[in-house]
Structures are given as structure tokens and as C-alpha cells.
Design an enzyme around this catalytic site. Structure first.
Site, PDB file in Angstrom:
ATOM      1  N   TYR A 268     -29.742 -27.727 -76.061  1.00  0.00           N
ATOM      2  CA  TYR A 268     -30.052 -28.085 -74.687  1.00  0.00           C
ATOM      3  C   TYR A 268     -30.264 -26.858 -73.814  1.00  0.00           C
ATOM      4  O   TYR A 268     -31.049 -26.875 -72.873  1.00  0.00           O
ATOM      5  CB  TYR A 268     -28.987 -29.038 -74.113  1.00  0.00           C
ATOM      6  CG  TYR A 268     -29.291 -30.457 -74.549  1.00  0.00           C
ATOM      7  CD1 TYR A 268     -30.227 -31.220 -73.855  1.00  0.00           C
ATOM      8  CD2 TYR A 268     -28.739 -30.997 -75.691  1.00  0.00           C
ATOM      9  CE1 TYR A 268     -30.575 -32.486 -74.284  1.00  0.00           C
ATOM     10  CE2 TYR A 268     -29.075 -32.264 -76.126  1.00  0.00           C
ATOM     11  CZ  TYR A 268     -30.002 -33.007 -75.416  1.00  0.00           C
ATOM     12  OH  TYR A 268     -30.360 -34.252 -75.844  1.00  0.00           O
ATOM     13  N   HIS A 424     -23.483 -34.912 -74.524  1.00  0.00           N
ATOM     14  CA  HIS A 424     -24.082 -34.567 -75.814  1.00  0.00           C
ATOM     15  C   HIS A 424     -23.073 -33.980 -76.795  1.00  0.00           C
ATOM     16  O   HIS A 424     -23.456 -33.529 -77.874  1.00  0.00           O
ATOM     17  CB  HIS A 424     -25.237 -33.587 -75.602  1.00  0.00           C
ATOM     18  CG  HIS A 424     -26.408 -34.203 -74.914  1.00  0.00           C
ATOM     19  ND1 HIS A 424     -27.094 -35.252 -75.475  1.00  0.00           N
ATOM     20  CD2 HIS A 424     -27.009 -33.954 -73.722  1.00  0.00           C
ATOM     21  CE1 HIS A 424     -28.073 -35.621 -74.659  1.00  0.00           C
ATOM     22  NE2 HIS A 424     -28.047 -34.873 -73.588  1.00  0.00           N
TER      23      HIS A 424
END
Lengths: 723, 723
Positions: A268, A424
Site C-alpha cells: 500500500y 489491511h
């Protein structure tokens, strides 16, 4: 950071006089002059050539600005993405080549968008917590603005003023308002989505010299303190307790640890890094007094370097948390980040990265970097071993990276004792992955997702991401009583982190990282020491993996090793059965037991073959410990999982115990010459010589040599004992 | 064969005067002069450098000529292999560099062998039908002599005559007798083993100018007509009916078809080719009147070219029959064969091959080839589509190769309608494999063996080679009533072959191969037409696969497609269950059923992802046909098998029927840019429009286009119908 002050000084003196000049957002007028006046180094020439071939092809086609309709992967979505990329390149090519056709292409397309935009309501797909206009989610709209503001800046002087006024009035200002004031739940978070929103609004504001937009981008909208703790599409909270600011500075304050670690992990971060870096570059050009690259002790360049350091030998990111494997520093966003970070610091690490990337930006940063790569085309850069703290103050766990060697031979251990990683995050405290070059000796499974692949749930996370990938058993992490850490509950795990105990990489032949975890399982303390050990007896460094577990009560402990290789040999007897599903929850419902054995001596070995190389794990064990040969893939009705094999060491009815292993990379075999090189491990045994509450002494033996090691539970140190 | 007569003439004129000269066996005196007088082209310089680094390292160590003791993989075995390779290189380096240290190395080592040899009985391991002296089997002893005779020739003039006499008396002559007269069951066969034996005896004979040995090599020992039909270690007969000759000429008469196809397949051919080619080169140098390279219409160079043509885009051999996958033209034996074949013909195909190999021989052939590669370093050579007949007269079936494209993008279909392939043959009539670049779109499993890997049954064939790899279900071949072709019985299959019906590759956009098979199953005729079809609508050529089956009785027909990919989508419903073993014999005992569906419309599609690319098979079917999603790996107690997935189309209680499929390569996906390119097949349907006993008309449709094809059962032709 050798060149940092020099380059910054140069940039400052140039920019003071050029705030309102175009181009001046990323590519500058001075940059264009440099590029035009020198021979193009090969990497830059190649990037220009690639851009030309892309844009020339686009120019030869009719421009299409379709009415928004599709989700990611569908035509209108992908077309708008292609459009902004083509505009970005065309703008740069206009400046570099001086050819009007490139400016005309951008102008024509922008006029199309200017015509379309006022006709649009929200995107028809109702899948996002913040629906966009051109795209199904505001995030993509912000992407569009970040890219397009650069293209607009590059052709600004080419477009007649009246047309510019129209574009700004009908397209850019209302679009900037849309992704900010009209969508505060998107714009005002501390989150990578909002970073894109901030950058979008700020960058178009800088091009239009609109101070209000720039301030909105830097400091956010007024906070709505009554906003509910709603969750976004990834399951993360939209507003989080204690984060009382918004805007770009808030992102910089909260998104990274002081070491530049991004709490969701590198997959990310490589995406989030782009808006941080391009907006920062734009601010550095247009608002140099902010000294944005120096903010928080040079946080942004540090974060780019941290990102580069979270890669294996071939530049692929360690796939911790939700991460699609194979994502690497060759991603466009990372190329951008590396180029800008190089411009800000002159750090040679970024030259090595650019050399791997094989592509540079079409601006003064890319040009300078390409010149450096030309000077040192084949340098083998040795990435350092580092511990990257997590949490905005660096106090919420850390990621420890032990590495040895350089270039394609680099060996890497990525040891995870970070915080949860927001929505996440995976439930894998004290887990690690181990790489030999590009080979995953012990893998992290990564996410169960095929990004943008329509067949696989429209490219979104698959159900197995939650039921398998996030679970503890999917990692090289300890499972207690068949349950995942924190019971697999995000709301419990979200603010928890492990404790770094020891990190010392000063001795390149014995690099040590130790961390402990006492919250993931109530009443169970675990502490794991990993060491990368180099000795001339072995061709490559070995991994020593020592885990201490303490509890008042008896438990079942299971420690998986995800080798994903072809089994070559084994020291223990096992019984092979037809595949048997191992459980009903916490990931076990996706695991087949293929064979099971029980130790009749205090040691076991398993050898495997992978990517034409041989590996062996040698571990201590107690008589009666079970060894399960397992395989991923049960209850997988849509064939979403990779059916990789792994091995589990299981201790039943145990309170305090120790798992001790050494993983050896020991040979190679090519089907072309058919000559196996050292197919057997050199290590013959591993043995615990003495153990008490404070210390453990253990012995590793080959046929001819022995080594004694001592590990200290209090300090977390592990050292070799001279004999 | 442009340069054939020129080069041959040159060689002739040189050799007439130099029969007894040294070196003159492979590397010639004239060759040495050429090499010394010109600048070394890069490829040759690289090969010299590699050889030097190998031999210089050997010279710095003590010479070790151990007493024979170990099997393949063990110390003494590998050491004697290393020794002969080092001697070979050292001999060539002595000639090329003139440095005495290289000759001295060979001399010293040969004296050691001369000392050791007379003390040796047979090798202690009793595993071979023809035990050797230095090695466990005569085959390796013959290898040793083939290499060492070249080294001896290279340093002949350096060694004092008295020492030469001793070497010839105590080592070379008795060794030549040992592998011939003392082991007729090894030397006098028509078999690759004997080719090595013939070459060994002939080559050392040529160096020593011993006519008796040379004649023995060329024409064999007198045949023992009473020899029993014993079998060798691979299960092949030692003597076969009807092969009434022995020696090198007999090998050339029987081993190859007129097209140069070797009945065991390319994996074994690449090994067998070396003794054929080096002995032929030696004969061409020393006995030019034999015109050995012209024998049987230039059979030997033709066979080398056939070998090169049996490779995929990256030079890996099609793994038909018993073949370890990954073996390629980069193998040392193939480098030797290509170099010599180039010297004999000047064919540019060999230049392309050498360019892929990246290595040349240290002789005049390697030198000339390296010069050619320097002239054309990056040529993309388009290998031809070819049908290679099988059987010594070319009347026993054939291998059809359809291909399109060049270089790394080459697509290949390897269609097998050959003879059985002796003891290494698989029961897979009318099977095929399909390649897209280096990707196996539909794979041939290859052998279950880890050559030379001690952990896996000492490197020999694994039990699963017989129970899985050889069986029909392990191939893309029709299985009738759950039994392998010929009931899986070698003695029945050994002399059977399929019938080539049609082969026409004159239209590069529709290349067609048809063959039929009526013996593999009593009472069942099958005919399969494969076509590689290119159309501008599709990025890459498509494979059309049409199989016609006729029988008087009802049967269960199962047609497997071995995709070994990750399933992406499917047009049919299926039920997923826990893995269920599919049978008890004929390979089914190794297969798990993972899911089963039943067709409710006359068509099915399955898409998969592999090597970052997308593939889809679209097939016709009858309502009620079953589609089984299967996986290899059941009853595999030692984890010897690769657990690859495949799909089976099953028709029950059917007599006459047709299987029709088209396999489409249609896109790509990179985890770095995360942009799927055409993840769905373009083909929407395939439909049989009309079918009778002679013809079938079928339609392939995308969303916007349709194509009609007609296939003729009598002629085997398949053509597109103009609409």
C-alpha cells in the site's frame, strides 16, 4: 543525503523567481532547459522513446472521453485512466520536444472533459463509501486530477486564455470542490485515499495559483467531530480516535513512522507514496518556504528509501498484510517516488533503484538520475539491514529486515513485529518470510486477490482473503489452540503491536532481531529471535529461528513453515493419507493434511527443491511432537487459492516450550546439465545443550564441524560461543 | 546445405595429407592454425575463457584418480566424469594457447589412469546389465574413452613415446577391448549405449591408427544369433528381431528415420547425438573416403537439425516419452552436435542454435560458428513446421510439429503419432503438447524422475514413472474405458505406430496435421486433426483440436487437457468435493477428482492463468457430458509427483463421437502494473453445424465475427470456408 542541501539550495534559488511560471509544478522551466541543452543519457532517451510511442499511437486514434459507466476493469474506467496517463506524457513531450502536436492533444482532450464534466452526476455504480464522477470512487477521480494537473501545467501557455478560463471554471475548480468539500468522508481522513485527495486539490490549486485550494489541501476541511465511526470498503474506520487533524500535513504526521514505515505495509505504501511525493515536489517548486522535504527530519525521502528497503533481491515488495505478490519497485508510482526522492537528496540508493527500474521521469529529476545511472550502470548496491519502527511516534512495534549479499544474490529475512496494519493487516505477529535471491524459501502467502481481474470477484478481495490469507496459520507464525491471533478479530487487534526487544546487525556474520508478543493470545508469551548467520562452511547464510513460549496453562502449539516446494527428503517417518480437511475455522478449513508423523527422536529435517535450488530445515523437537505435511486448497469452491504445500510442527498439551530451527540453502540442480550440486544439507543436527528461564545454549553440527550458540531471553541477544 | 560441398572439399584436401597428424581427430592442425591466426570472435573467446577458468582451477588442485566405488552422484563416479571433461578442455587449450601446463595436466592424469587401470576388476556396484570398470556401467566407461581420446590426440606429440606406448598398452587398448569384445551385450546392440561404445572404440582406434579397432567400431562384433531376448535396465530388449547388423553403420541404419527422428524422442536423442557426431567428425577427418556426413542422404546433419526443431521457443525439448523437463539445446552434447553439423553443412539454422546456446567448441567448427554469430548476433530464426517420420524406413508413424512466430514468441504444437519409442515410450497415441513461448499451454507431464538426484531413488526412474507418467491419462490423449493404450503393455505396444494421414503447412495461417490410430484400443478408431490457425482478430494463433472416434460398441471416452494453470472462469456449473481418488490403475490411482459438472448445453469453456498470461479452451459437448476438474498427486507416498491440475471431458455409453476444441491464448496480466489485458477469451462459442461420416462443418464465433471450417475425415484436411 550528500547533495541534499546543494540541490535544495539550487531549487530554492530557481523557484523564488518562477512561482507563476509554466511549467513549474513538477517539470520546471529550468529543467526543460537542462534537458534540451544536453545529450540524453540512455535511460532518459529510452523513457522519452517509450512515451513517444505511447502518445503517438494515441494521437493517431480518435480521442474518446466516454460517459462514466463501468467499474474497474471495464471500458469507461480504463479509458479515463489511459487518457490521464497519455495527457501526462504528452505534456512532458511537448516541453521536451517543442512539438505542438503534443500540446494540441492535451488541449483537445481537456476541452472534451470540460464539455462532459458539468453534465455528470455521481457515477452510476453504488459500490463505494465515496462515489466519484468519472470513476466509481473518488479515489480514482483524485488520481485523474493529480495526473491531469501536471499535463495542464505543461501546456498551460499553449492554451488560449479564454479556453483556460473555461476549463478552470467548468472542470478543474468544481472537480476540486467535488473531491473535497462535497466528499469530506473521503477528503478529510488520515488515509492514503485522502492523501490522493489532498494532492489532487493542492496540485490543481498550485497550477491555477488558487491559494484557497492549496490551503484546503494542506490543512484539510474543518473537522466534523460528530462523524460516526463508519467503515470504508476495506473495513477500516473512516475517522479514527485521536487523529484530530486533516490535510496533507496531517497525513505526513500520522501516515508514517519516524523511520518512514507505512503501517499498512509496502504494497500500500508504493501506491500512497505517489501523491505524497508529487505534491511535495510541487510544493517544493511552488512553496519552497514550506521546506516540505525536510519536514519531520526529512520524512518523505526517508519513506521512499524505507520502501526500497522493503524489497527482495529483484525489487519485489515483501508481501506482508494484504498484498498482491509480484508488485515491485518497477511500478510507476515507485518510479515517480524514487525520482523525486533522488532530486531531493542525491542519495545513491536511489540510483541503484532507478537502475533496476530501467525507467525515469520525463523531468529534471529523471534526467539527473539517468545521468547517474549512465556513470554507474552495473553497480551492485547493498541494501542495508534495517529495523523500521511502526506507529506515528515509532513506538508501535517494528519491521526487522536482515539481509546479506548484494544484487540478485541478496538474501532477505523480513521479520514482522509491527502494529496491525489497519484494515489491511494480517493476524501474524512475529511471522517472517525468508528469501534467497528471488526465491521464497519460506513464503508469506500474500493476499487472496486478483487486482482488477473481473473474473475473480471483479478484482476485489476474495472471500478467501479473510478466511485464509489473514489467518495466522497462513503465515510462518505460531498458532495456539487452533485459533488466530486476537481470535482473528480486527476490532481487538487494530491498536495492538508487538514489542521489539533486540536488533543488532553490526556483525555482518551474525545479524540478530528479537521481538516478543504477549497480547495476541491471552496468557501466552512468545518471543522469537531470528538470526542470519554466515560461516565459510556454508555457501550461503543460514537462518536461525528460535521461539520461546511461556504459559501457565497447557496448550496445543502449531508452528507452520510455508516452504511451497517439492519435498526431497525427510528424517522422520510419516503416514500418507488421502487429503483430510484440518478444521472448520481460523484458516484450517482451507488446509489439507496430506501426511502426519510423530517424532521418535529430538530432531527432524525436511528438504525441498524450489527454483532449481535445494533447501533444508533442521529443527529440534520433543519425542511425540507431530509433524504434519499440509497443503492449502480445501473449501475453495472457485479455485481462488494457490495449492502450495507447507509443514507444521505440533506440540500438544504443552505450557512452556521452545521451537528451534535452522534453515539452510545448500545447493542447486539444473535439468540442462543434470548435475546436482550438494543436494543434501550439510547440517546433520541441531541440539539444545542447556536451557533455563534466562538462556538457551544450542549446538549446530555438520559431519565435521560444530558451532555453539547462546541466546539470552532477557536481552534478546544471540551470540556464537567461542570454543 | 549451401557450404556443404565447399567445406567437405576443404576438409578432404586437408585431411588427405594429415591422417596420422596430431591433433587430427576433432580439432585439426589446420584448425589450430586458423584459430591462432585470427582475432577470436566473442563467443569463441568466452568459451576459451570458461575452459581456462575450469582447467586452471583443476591444475591448482591435486589430481585425484580414485578407485571406483560409487554409483552415479557419488564421489568416484562424479570425479572420473570431471576428470575426462577437464582433460578434454586442457587438450584443446594446449593447442590453442601453446602453454605446456595444459599438456602436462593431461599427461599426468593419463599416467595415473594407466597405473590404475590394470588393477581394476569390474565395478563393485552390481546394478547394470553391463558393468563397467571406472563406472557402474560400461556406458560411462565409453563416455570416458570418447572424451579422453580427444584429449590424448591433442597432447599426443607432447607425451614421450615410451609413455605413449605404456598408455596404449595398459590403458587404451585393453579399455577398448573391455567395452567391446568383453561386453558384446553392450557393444553389439542397436541402441544409444552401443553408439557410445562404437564411438569410444573407433575414436581411440583412430588416434592410435589401429585399423582393427576402427573396423570393429564401424561394423561391430560378429553377431551371436543365439543371444536371448534379455532386457536392459530400462526394460528394452537387448537384441531385437530383424536388426541383423552391429557397429556404427548399423546404428546409423536403424537409430534414425530418414528425417533424422530418433524413435525414443529428443530427450534421448540429445544424448545419443554426441557419439554419432564426434565419431563422424573424427571419421570425416581421418577417413574422408567414407563420406560419413553424406551417408543416407546426409542423415547425421539432418538428425541434428531435427533435434533443434524438436524444441520450444527457448530451446527446451518437447518432453515426449521418458524425458526430464527443462533439458534443452544448451546441453553440452547438443552444443557439440550443432557445432559439428554446422561444420558439415554451413546451415544457418545452426547459427541460430549456437546463438541461443551461447557457447561453442574449442575447434575449427566452433571458431567458424562464432564468427557467424558475430556477424548476425540477434537474428530471430524461424524454425520450420515439420513432420518427422519415425522408423528406420520412415514408415512407422511420425511426429508433427506446427509452429508460428519466431524467437521467444514462437508458438509450437508437438503432435505425436510416432512408434512406441522402445523402452522409454509412453502410451499416448495422438497426444500433443501446446506451447506459447516458453509457457506450456497444455503440457506433456514428462518423466517421473530426478536424474542423478540421490534422494529420489538414486536418480533412477521413480515407480510413478510407470504408474503415472507412461499412462494415457497423463497425456492429452484419449482414454477409452479407463484403460491405457495397448492396456499399458510394452510387449504389445513395442512395434505399433499410428498412421499419418495429412500434413500441410504451406498456408502459414492454417497449418494442419492429421493422424489416426486404430490399434491402441481394439475396435475403436480415432482420428485427430490439429490445426494452428492465425487470424488478425486474435493476437496469437489458436489451436483447433478435432478428434473423431468410431466404434461398434459403447464405451466411456475421456479426453484430458493438461493445463496446469490457475482456473479463472468456467461456463459450466460444477460441484466441488473433497479430493476423491479416481481409480486404481492405468494412472487413475494418482488422480484426484476435485470437482465434477455435467453439461446442460452443447458447449463448455474453461479459462486459466499461467506465467502471467490467460488461456481458454472452448469445446463442443453433448448434453450430459461430464467435465471433471482433476489434480495429479494421489497415492504418492514419497511426494514424487507435481500436483498439477487438469480437466477431463467424459462421454459415457457412446460409440461414435466427436471431440472438438479450440484453445485460445488471449491476454496477459502483470502484478506490477496490475492492468489485465484481455482477461476473457474472444471466442464465445464453437458449434458443429453439420456432420456425417465423411465431413464435419463447424463454426467458431466471437461477439462480432464468425468463421466456418470444414474437416474431411478421408483426406484429413481442414479448411476455412469462405463466406
Amino acid at each position: 543525503m550528500r547533495n541534499f542541501s546543494y540541490i535544495l539550495g539550487l531549487v530554492l534559488c530557481i523557484c523564488v523567481t518562477t512561482f507563476a511560471q509554466h511549467p513549474g509544478l513538477i517539470l520546471t522551466k529550468t529543467g526543460v532547459m537542462q534537458i534540451k541543452s544536453s545529450q540524453h543519457p540512455p535511460l532518459f532517451a529510452k523513457s522519452v522513446k517509450n512515451a513517444k510511442s505511447l502518445v503517438d499511437a494515441a494521437i493517431s486514434q480518435e480521442i474518446d472521453v466516454p460517459v462514466p459507466k463501468d467499474m474497474a476493469g471495464g471500458y469507461s474506467h480504463e479509458k479515463h485512466k489511459t487518457n490521464y496517463k497519455e495527457m501526462l506524457y504528452a505534456g512532458a513531450l511537448y516541453q521536451i520536444t517543442g512539438e505542438d502536436k503534443y500540446a494540441e492533444f492535451v488541449r483537445t482532450m481537456l476541452l472534451e472533459y470540460t464539455r462532459l464534466f458539468p453534465t455528470l452526476g455521481k457515477h452510476p455504480a453504488e459500490k463505494s463509501y465515496s462515489r466519484g464522477k468519472l470513476f466509481w470512487q473518488c479515489l480514482n477521480d483524485a488520481n485523474w486530477l493529480v495526473y491531469t494537473s501536471q499535463a495542464y501545467d505543461a501546456v498551460y501557455d499553449y492554451i488560449p486564455e479564454a479556453e483556460r478560463d473555461l476549463m478552470e471554471q467548468d472542470l478543474f475548480r468544481p472537480y476540486a470542490d467535488f473531491v473535497s468539500t462535497e466528499n469530506p468522508q473521503f477528503f478529510n481522513r488520515v488515509h492514503n485515499h485522502s492523501t490522493w485527495g489532498n494532492a489532487a486539490v493542492g496540485m490543481i490549486g498550485l497550477v491555477m495559483n488558487d491559494k484557497e485550494l492549496v490551503n484546503r489541501a494542506l490543512y484539510g476541511l474543518p473537522l466534523d467531530k460528530n462523524a460516526a465511526l463508519a467503515k470504508d470498503n476495506d473495513g477500516g474506520f473512516i475517522y479514527e480516535a485521536g487523529k484530530a487533524k486533516a490535510g496533507f500535513f496531517a497525513q505526513m504526521d500520522y501516515a508514517f513512522s519516524p523511520d518512514g514505515y507505512y503501517t499498512e505495509g509496502p504494497y500500500y505504501q508504493r501506491y500512497a507514496m505517489l501523491p505524497f511525493m508529487v505534491f511535495a515536489q510541487a510544493l517544493n517548486n511552488k512553496r519552497p518556504n514550506l521546506k516540505i522535504f525536510e519536514y519531520r527530519n526529512g520524512l518523505l525521502p526517508k519513506a521512499v528509501k524505507a520502501l526500497f528497503y522493503q524489497t527482495n533481491a529483484v525489487g519485489e515488495f515483501f508481501p506482508i498484510n494484504d498484498a498482491q505478490k509480484g508488485m515491485s519497485i518497477n511500478a510507476g508510482s515507485v518510479i515517480t517516488a524514487i525520482n523525486i526522492a533522488y532530486g531531493a537528496t542525491g542519495d545513491q540508493a536511489f540510483v541503484a533503484a532507478a537502475s533496476m527500474q530501467g525507467e525515469v521521469l520525463l523531468d529534471q529529476n529523471g534526467f539527473a538520475l539517468a545521468q547517474e545511472v549512465e556513470k554507474n550502470p552495473n553497480q551492485k548496491f547493498k541494501k542495508e539491514s534495517v529495523e523500521l519502527t511502526d506507529g506515528k511516534d515509532g513506538t508501535e512495534g517494528a519491521l526487522g529486515i536482515l539481509r546479506s549479499g548484494a544484487g540478485a544474490d541478496e538474501m532477505n529475512v523480513c521479520y514482522k513485529y509491527t502494529g496491525q496494519g489497519l484494515g489491511h493487516g494480517h493476524f501474524d505477529k512475529l511471522s517472517y518470510s525468508f528469501y534467497d535471491g528471488s526465491t521464497e524459501v519460506l513464503q508469506d502467502y500474500g493476499a487472496a486477490r486478483w487486482v482488477n481481474i473481473d473474473q475473480k470477484a471483479g478484482g476485489r478481495y476474495l472471500p478467501e482473503n479473510k478466511t485464509w490469507s489473514k489467518q495466522t496459520i497462513a503465515h510462518n507464525a505460531l498458532v495456539v489452540d487452533g485459533k488466530s491471533h486476537f481470535g482473528g478479530k480486527y476490532d481487538i487487534a487494530v491498536d495492538k503491536y508487538s514489542t521489539p526487544v533486540y536488533f543488532n546487525v553490526s556483525n555482518p556474520n551474525l545479524q540478530v532481531a528479537t521481538a516478543k508478543e504477549s497480547i495476541a493470545y491471552e496468557g501466552v508469551d512468545m518471543q522469537r529471535t531470528l538470526a542470519l548467520w554466515k560461516d565459510e562452511e556454508f555457501e550461503k547464510p543460514l537462518l536461525i529461528d528460535l521461539m520461546w513460549i511461556a504459559s501457565d496453562k497447557n496448550h496445543t502449539y502449531e508452528l507452520p513453515f510455508h516452504h511451497a516446494g517439492q519435498i526431497m527428503d525427510h528424517s522422520f517417518e510419516f503416514e500418507v493419507n488421502n487429503p483430510k480437511v484440518m478444521g472448520t475455522a481460523h484458516g484450517y478449513q482451507h488446509v489439507y493434511q496430506e501426511a502426519i508423523g510423530s517424532l521418535d527422536k529430538p530432531m527432524w529435517q525436511l528438504g525441498w527443491y524450489k527454483d532449481r535450488k535445494f533447501y533444508t530445515i533442521t529443527s529440534t523437537g520433543n519425542i511425540g511432537d507431530e509433524i504434519v505435511l499440509a497443503r492449502i486448497g480445501a473449501n475453495d469452491p472457485n479455485f481462488n487459492l494457490r495449492k502450495d504445500p507447507f509443514v507444521i510442527q505440533r506440540k500438544k498439551e504443552t505450557s512452556n516450550t521452545t521451537f528451534l530451527s535452522v534453515v539452510e540453502s545448500h545447493g542447486a540442480y539444473s535439468p540442462v546439465n543434470e548435475i546436482p550440486i550438494q543436494p543434501y544439507a550439510k547440517i546433520q543436527s541441531i541440539e539444545i545443550v542447556e536451557e533455563n528461564n534466562n538462556e538457551i545454549t544450542f549446538k549446530i553440527s555438520t559431519k565435521t564441524k560444530q558451532w555453539l550458540f547462546k541466546a539470552n531471553k532477557q536481552t534478546g541477544n544471540l551470540s556464537k560461543i567461542k570454543q
